[in-house]
Design an enzyme around this catalytic site. Structure first.
Site, short mmCIF file in Angstrom:
data_model
loop_
_atom_site.label_atom_id
_atom_site.label_comp_id
_atom_site.label_asym_id
_atom_site.label_seq_id
_atom_site.Cartn_x
_atom_site.Cartn_y
_atom_site.Cartn_z
N ASP A 1 0.82 -1.22 0.00
CA ASP A 1 0.00 0.00 0.00
C ASP A 1 0.85 1.27 0.00
O ASP A 1 2.03 1.24 0.37
CB ASP A 1 -0.94 0.01 1.21
CG ASP A 1 -0.21 -0.16 2.54
OD1 ASP A 1 0.77 -0.92 2.61
OD2 ASP A 1 -0.62 0.50 3.52
N GLU B 1 0.35 -1.46 5.74
CA GLU B 1 1.39 -0.93 6.64
C GLU B 1 1.16 0.54 6.93
O GLU B 1 1.39 1.02 8.04
CB GLU B 1 2.78 -1.13 6.01
CG GLU B 1 3.95 -0.84 6.96
CD GLU B 1 4.34 0.62 7.10
OE1 GLU B 1 4.98 0.98 8.09
OE2 GLU B 1 3.99 1.43 6.22
ZN LIG Z 1 6.79 2.43 3.98
#
Ligand SMILES: [Zn+2]
Length: 418
Positions: free
Chosen positions: A81, A146
């Site tokens: 992401d 993340e």
């Molecule tokens: Zn990163």
């Protein structure tokens, strides 16, 4: 002639990956999974996909080692992401991956699609071009979410049997670019603590000299927090490591007053005032020692207490002393004439979950002489630096493969609690 003519295949694949809009709040994980599976097929890697949370795939592409499970595996981790963009501040389309004067512009160019592709393209060179056969299993892992805390990605994954089955000996994860001529390597992170301090005292009319009111007590307690802040800031400016490198943000503890509240009416002295602090505790400061400081500051005045809004109860670092994985990284860098700058990450990455699972993790994004543009407008990476990073991993993987697995006898070699 298009700008992809005669382009290095690694660069072409990097740009293809950048064009998948894995941007929050609705990352295209379906598109990313399909492309990563295709990359894996091209390289003859085994693919497994785990949806620990539906719609949030963890993609693992595995290059099997000749010694199988008898050796610990290498896990080469990156997150799929990317963070949102403010389109009006970009001079290029953030999802077109345009190449302008050798600069590849896209959200994720530095953070961290570059690294994910470098891992895979290093395998292309070693496996398909050089016929190298690794002894240990090498897992290239792509995780979701993340950028929003990793709660539905790495945090949950380390509690699954699929994670245990990887038998990870070392996880490589992200670092940061560096404007200086060295690769930063992160072996720990600071522990975030958010605390609310409540100061209680006498109330009364706003026209009097009432004893023991909350205001002056809050001022004296706040002064203790801020004096510590000054001390840490001075350490950041003056501190040096044993090897002569100056301190960086990860080496000190930051304390910032972020919230203040209280009061009911202009002419009424309140019986309580609250203040909030965002504190990031360096591994150099043991958590128990910092807790004792907090207790002492608050006990210095009557009627002062604190509560945790966010508590990180334990912090773990991957030690570098006597760590054979680190030595392999150092040897690779030395052979390539690249300096390494080992330090503590100022914020948080998925590595914290890995270290919590007592597995060593080192964070490195091989970018030097490069402005730090993660989460910035016009994020880019120079094609030449991208290719340098690819060569770095191509040299690193065989050296990590040669490491003799550390024994379980000395757990301190694996993870230190602080
Ligand atoms: Zn990163």
């Amino acid at each position: 002639m298009t700008d992809t003519a005669a382009e290095h295949i690694a660069v072409t694949n990097f740009r293809r990956y950048l064009r998948v809009k894995t941007v929050h709040p609705e990352p295209d994980y379906v598109g990313a999974e399909a492309l990563l599976r295709e990359f894996g097929r091209d390289l003859g890697l085994e693919a497994q996909v785990h949806n620990v949370v539906p719609g949030k795939p963890i993609v693992i592409l595995t290059w099997r080692g000749t010694h199988g499970k008898s050796l610990k595996s290498l896990v080469l981790n990156s997150h799929i992401d990317v963070v949102p963009v403010f389109r009006e501040f970009w001079t290029q389309d953030p999802f077109a991956a345009n190449k302008v004067n050798g600069r590849i512009y896209a959200r994720g160019a530095q953070d961290m699609k570059c690294v994910g592709i470098q891992y895979l393209e290093a395998i292309r060179v070693l496996k398909l071009q050089r016929g190298y056969m690794p002894k240990r299993d090498i897992h290239v892992m792509f995780v979701p979410d993340e950028e929003i805390g990793g709660h539905d990605g790495m945090e949950k994954f380390i509690h699954t049997p699929e994670w245990t089955a990887l038998n990870a000996g070392l996880v490589l994860d992200e670092g940061l670019g560096n404007p200086e001529n060295a690769y930063k390597v992160y072996h720990g992170e600071r522990a975030p603590w958010w605390i609310k301090v409540s100061v209680k005292g006498e109330t009364g009319h706003g026209s009097q000299f009432i004893e023991n009111t909350p205001g002056p007590k809050l001022q004296r307690v706040m002064a203790k927090f801020l004096a510590f802040r000054d001390e840490q800031e001075a350490q950041l400016k003056a501190g040096v490591h044993a090897d002569g490198r100056p301190f960086s943000l990860g080496d000190v503890t930051t304390v910032n007053l972020t919230m203040l509240s209280g009061g009911v009416q202009w002419n009424v002295i309140p019986n309580q005032l609250d203040m909030g602090f965002d504190i990031r505790i360096s591994p150099r400061m043991p958590l128990a020692k910092f807790r004792a400081l907090l207790d002492a500051w608050c006990a210095s005045e009557e009627g002062v207490s604190y509560e945790f809004i966010q508590l990180t109860p334990c912090n773990f670092v991957t030690p570098l002393d006597n760590n054979p994985w680190w030595h392999a990284l150092q040897a690779t860098a030395k052979a390539r004439g690249v300096a390494l700058d080992p330090t503590v990450f100022p914020a948080a990455t998925d590595s914290r979950y890995v270290r919590r699972a007592r597995v060593p993790a080192l964070g490195i994004s091989p970018m030097r002489n490069t402005p730090v543009l993660l989460h910035c407008h016009d994020e880019y990476l120079d094609e030449s630096m991208f290719l340098e990073g690819l060569e770095f991993y191509t040299a690193l993987l065989p050296r990590l493969d040669e490491v003799v697995d550390p024994t379980a006898e000395d757990p301190k070699l694996w993870t230190l609690e602080c």
